[in-house]
Design a protein around this motif. Sequence first.
Motif: not given
Length: 275
Positions: A101, A136, A139-141, A143-144, A150, A153, A224, A226
């Motif tokens: 994260t 998730l 978490r994806d936001t 980590r980016l 990822l 990806h 990736s 967002t």
Amino acid sequence: MNDQGGIVDDVIVFRQATQFLLVVNAASRKNVLTHVQRYAVGVTHVEDQSDSTGLIALQGPKAVELVGSILGSAITQLPSFGWMKTAWNESELMVSRTGYTGEDGVELMLDWKHTSSLWKGLIADGQTFGVKPCGLGARDTLRLEARLPLYGHDISSSTTPIEAGMKRFVVLEERDFLGSRILREQVERGVERKLIGFYLEGRQIPRPGYSLYVDKQRVGTVTSGTLAPALNRGIGLAYVPPEAAAAGSLQLDVRGKRIPVTVHKGSFLKLQNVD
């Protein structure tokens, strides 16, 4: 890596005396197991413990303090990527100061049968720390925003660590290893594409699969993307030719409209001080 220098998976390896524990991406577990069984010379036994193991990631500025209040203060002394073993409800519990994260925190591994009780205990005892469940998507936001790639990806079996900007994780000078010849050639000659980070000035969202252009030439694809809550702007990762990254005129195609993007090195969270 595979023999072409592509990334089979990004894993964490913990050494426990004469044993090694590999924490892998769930979607990659079978590929990793096959790869290790094929290439791990001298290893006497390889066991996939995925089905019998549960894992809870507790992340955030108070995560280590919370876990220490429940499981003992020794946990608060763990360095980054350090680990220790303790117990929970008579089950062996492995605590590692790791996460995905960009925040401080720990990951807790134990027998899956006891995972539910540990989860409930963390939620109950964590109320004074402001603990909240998340999935998730959150978490994806995170980590980016921290610019963590990822698997599947931003990195894959067809991308190399050099292309992905991960050269710091490989040592090319000391010995040969699977894929090392390809990596040395890429370091010497350069790569045809590289993974870049970029951001938009507005709130448009760079979705995976969107195209990047220099003038009228399509030069890359978003891997990736967002709308970053911490930054209130769109951020993304993409592979483009090195010369395109340096051109300073990259544009993102958002439903037929070209939006200028700015290439950014390092964690996107550094943009918090950018107006």
